[in-house]
Design a protein around this motif. Structure first.
Motif, short mmCIF file in Angstrom:
data_model
loop_
_atom_site.label_atom_id
_atom_site.label_comp_id
_atom_site.label_asym_id
_atom_site.label_seq_id
_atom_site.Cartn_x
_atom_site.Cartn_y
_atom_site.Cartn_z
N ASP A 21 75.60 30.63 -29.51
CA ASP A 21 75.76 30.78 -30.95
C ASP A 21 76.17 32.22 -31.24
N THR A 22 77.37 32.42 -31.76
CA THR A 22 77.88 33.77 -32.04
C THR A 22 78.07 34.01 -33.54
N LEU A 23 77.34 33.27 -34.36
CA LEU A 23 77.53 33.37 -35.81
C LEU A 23 77.11 34.72 -36.35
N GLY A 24 76.06 35.32 -35.77
CA GLY A 24 75.58 36.60 -36.27
C GLY A 24 74.13 36.54 -36.69
N GLN A 25 73.69 37.58 -37.39
CA GLN A 25 72.29 37.76 -37.73
C GLN A 25 71.98 37.15 -39.09
N ALA A 26 70.88 36.37 -39.13
CA ALA A 26 70.50 35.68 -40.37
C ALA A 26 69.22 36.24 -40.97
N GLY A 27 68.93 37.50 -40.68
CA GLY A 27 67.72 38.13 -41.18
C GLY A 27 67.26 39.19 -40.21
N TYR A 28 65.96 39.40 -40.18
CA TYR A 28 65.39 40.42 -39.29
C TYR A 28 64.17 39.85 -38.57
N CYS A 29 64.00 40.27 -37.32
CA CYS A 29 62.86 39.88 -36.50
C CYS A 29 62.11 41.16 -36.11
N VAL A 30 60.81 41.20 -36.39
CA VAL A 30 60.02 42.41 -36.14
C VAL A 30 58.79 42.04 -35.31
N PRO A 31 58.16 43.01 -34.67
CA PRO A 31 56.96 42.69 -33.88
C PRO A 31 55.82 42.17 -34.75
N PRO A 32 54.99 41.26 -34.23
CA PRO A 32 53.84 40.78 -35.01
C PRO A 32 52.90 41.91 -35.39
N MET A 33 52.31 41.80 -36.56
CA MET A 33 51.27 42.70 -37.06
C MET A 33 51.78 44.14 -37.26
N TYR A 34 53.08 44.32 -37.40
CA TYR A 34 53.69 45.64 -37.55
C TYR A 34 54.16 45.75 -39.00
N LYS A 35 53.25 46.16 -39.89
CA LYS A 35 53.54 46.10 -41.32
C LYS A 35 54.67 47.05 -41.74
N GLU A 36 54.77 48.21 -41.09
CA GLU A 36 55.84 49.15 -41.45
C GLU A 36 57.22 48.56 -41.17
N ALA A 37 57.37 47.90 -40.00
CA ALA A 37 58.65 47.28 -39.67
C ALA A 37 58.98 46.14 -40.63
N MET A 38 57.95 45.38 -41.01
CA MET A 38 58.18 44.31 -41.98
C MET A 38 58.63 44.88 -43.32
N ALA A 39 57.97 45.94 -43.75
CA ALA A 39 58.33 46.57 -45.02
C ALA A 39 59.76 47.12 -44.96
N ASP A 40 60.13 47.72 -43.83
CA ASP A 40 61.50 48.25 -43.68
C ASP A 40 62.53 47.14 -43.80
N ALA A 41 62.27 46.01 -43.12
CA ALA A 41 63.22 44.89 -43.15
C ALA A 41 63.33 44.31 -44.55
N MET A 42 62.19 44.16 -45.21
CA MET A 42 62.23 43.64 -46.58
C MET A 42 62.96 44.61 -47.51
N GLU A 43 62.71 45.90 -47.32
CA GLU A 43 63.37 46.89 -48.17
C GLU A 43 64.90 46.80 -48.03
N PHE A 44 65.39 46.62 -46.82
CA PHE A 44 66.84 46.51 -46.63
C PHE A 44 67.38 45.31 -47.40
N LEU A 45 66.74 44.15 -47.28
CA LEU A 45 67.24 42.96 -47.97
C LEU A 45 67.12 43.09 -49.48
N CYS A 46 66.11 43.82 -49.93
CA CYS A 46 65.94 44.05 -51.37
C CYS A 46 67.04 44.95 -51.94
N THR A 47 67.51 45.87 -51.15
CA THR A 47 68.43 46.91 -51.65
C THR A 47 69.89 46.71 -51.23
N HIS A 48 70.14 45.69 -50.42
CA HIS A 48 71.51 45.41 -49.97
C HIS A 48 71.84 43.95 -50.30
N GLN A 49 72.19 43.72 -51.52
CA GLN A 49 72.38 42.35 -52.02
C GLN A 49 73.51 41.63 -51.28
#
Length: 476
Positions: free
Chosen positions: A404-432
């Motif tokens: 499958d070479t379609l590309g990235q459909a979001g972000y995958c972060v390590p479990p229980m890593y709240k900072e990485a989750m917040a970073d990924a959410m921030e990107f999707l919030c600010t890059h419509q």
């Protein structure tokens, strides 16, 4: 074909996840009859179905593990021979018991489980375990721990077995042992399908469990490995959802030739036309899940609180039932402690996902264990990208399976890593624009690779192959 599906701790008492999967699965095969053999924890659940059973469900059998505690003690004794004692000794030690011999005793002969657990033979086996493995641990604690393991197991083995052409267990554990019992009683093949690797999930739960005496956590893990191996060893075929799960099954002793993976599938047409969210001044994040420890809602709340400190116009919708009432109350308390208001974090309870998906810009899943979550596939089909944890197949869903070479459909972060989750959410919030493009990649990925009709065809083919293989081996 008459198919007995065996389920533990889910359908028809719990909504979402595997329950949704099996409900849609049976409805998609109207040409077959289904028997539901359901294992629950509490007899209060009896008859309390969360689903209207499909028309092709011709029978339902219910077993509740707490009823093992109410078994009467039958007077009289059974004299175990040496082979029977060896099978019981292996069972108590969580080794490799002779399951067919246990079936003969506890299913065919209806030997009382309590009779053994109150016997001198059991006491001698326990004494040896205590002396060799737990010399500094209370014998009473060991006695009650092992008794609480064996009593439900021997109880379910005594169950009346519904007749079927094939037994299909949707997990290992107690369900896998019942599938092997059905095969034993009616000389029929049995299949195991694992959405998550049962033993790994139980191991994670035991490690975190407060009710398990720390000294015996290793013993409990051995017990669940014993149940899984007992099912793996005699299964005609074993399926998982993705290649790495298949590799884990083989590492735990499954014969490679028996193992294959069949991906999940969803009804793409139901989700693909859901309109994108209308502008309302907020970025709305959805989380469709059961409120349970394995979904790690607490880390989700911590990550959202971190996001809220960076971006003010965000809201989190946590949609799903309370699977664990105590844990749910802890989550509600944490929400208050973090200063998150009811308009910022909305616990909706169960919702119609098809209708509620319109409210989301993207979705979030913070589980510490998953297989191939339907919630992610449904989000993709609706054009919503996801932030997920790197468990199960989630990383492959975000980036694509092999080929499958379609590309990235979001972000995958390590479990229980709240900072990485917040970073990924921030990107999707600010890059419509990027958020929209990732959602479209997810939609195309589901359309190509995760359609429900393809999954059903794969299982239909598996049933045909298994029945043919069984008939050929039986005629030899």
């Amino acid at each position: 074909m008459r198919i007995c599906v065996i389920l533990e701790g889910c359908y028809p008492y719990v909504t979402g996840g595997v329950s949704t999967w099996i409900h849609q699965y049976m409805k998609a095969m109207p040409q077959h009859e289904f028997v539901i053999w359901a294992i629950g924890a509490d007899a209060k659940q009896q008859g309390q179905y969360k689903y209207e059973l499909p028309e092709n469900v011709v029978e339902i059998r219910e077993i509740f593990l707490d009823e093992a505690l109410r078994m009467p003690y039958l007077k009289g004794s059974y004299k175990f021979n040496e082979k029977e004692l060896e099978a019981l000794r292996e069972c108590v030690n969580c080794g490799c018991p002779d399951w067919e011999l246990l079936f003969q005793m506890y299913h065919d002969k209806k030997v009382s489980p309590i009779a053994f657990l109150m016997s001198q033979d059991f006491l001698e086996i326990l004494t040896t375990i205590c002396r060799e493995e737990y010399p500094y641990t209370s014998f009473s604690d060991l006695f009650h721990t092992i008794r609480s393991m064996l009593l439900p197991l021997l109880y379910v083995i005594q169950s009346d077995v519904p007749k079927a052409d094939v037994y299909h267990s949707i997990a290992t554990g107690y369900a896998g042992i019942l599938a092997r019992l059905g095969s034993y009683v009616y000389n029929a093949p049995f299949i195991i399908t694992e959405h998550g690797i049962y033993t790994r999930e139980r191991e994670e739960e035991i490690i975190r469990a407060k009710w398990v005496i720390p000294a015996f956590k290793r013993f409990w893990v051995r017990f669940f490995f014993m149940l899984s191996n007992g099912a793996y060893n005699k299964a005609t075929a074993i399926t998982s959802l993705f290649d790495k799960a298949r590799e884990m099954q083989i590492e735990m002793g499954c014969e490679p030739d028996k193992c294959r993976y069949i991906t999940n599938g969803i009804h793409f047409e139901r989700f693909c036309n859901i309109p994108m969210k209308k502008e309302n001044g907020y970025v709305d994040i959805g989380a469709v899940l059961r409120i349970a420890p394995i979904k790690d809602v607490k880390t989700m709340l911590y990550a959202f609180a971190e996001l809220k400190s960076r971006i003010s116009n965000v809201r989190l919708h946590i949609c799903g039932p309370e699977d664990d009432e105590e844990y749910a109350q802890e989550c509600y308390a944490l929400k208050r402690q973090l200063g998150l208001g009811d308009e910022e974090v909305i616990f909706t309870g169960p919702v119609n996902v098809l209708e509620y998906m319109e409210n989301f810009d993207f979705t979030l899943l913070t589980s510490i264990s998953e297989g191939q979550p339907l919630a992610v596939l449904e989000s993709f089909a609706a054009g919503r990208p996801c932030v997920v944890t790197d468990v199960g197949c989630c990383k492959q869903l975000i980036g694509g399976m092999t080929g499958d070479t379609l590309g990235q459909a979001g972000y995958c972060v390590p479990p229980m890593y709240k900072e990485a989750m917040a970073d990924a959410m921030e990107f999707l919030c600010t890059h419509q624009r990027e958020c929209f493009e990732m959602g479209m990649i997810g939609k195309e990925r589901v359309e190509r690779y995760f359609r429900h009709e393809d999954m059903i065809n794969n299982y239909q083919q598996l049933y045909e192959e298994v029945m043919k293989q069984w008939q050929e081996s039986d005629s030899v």
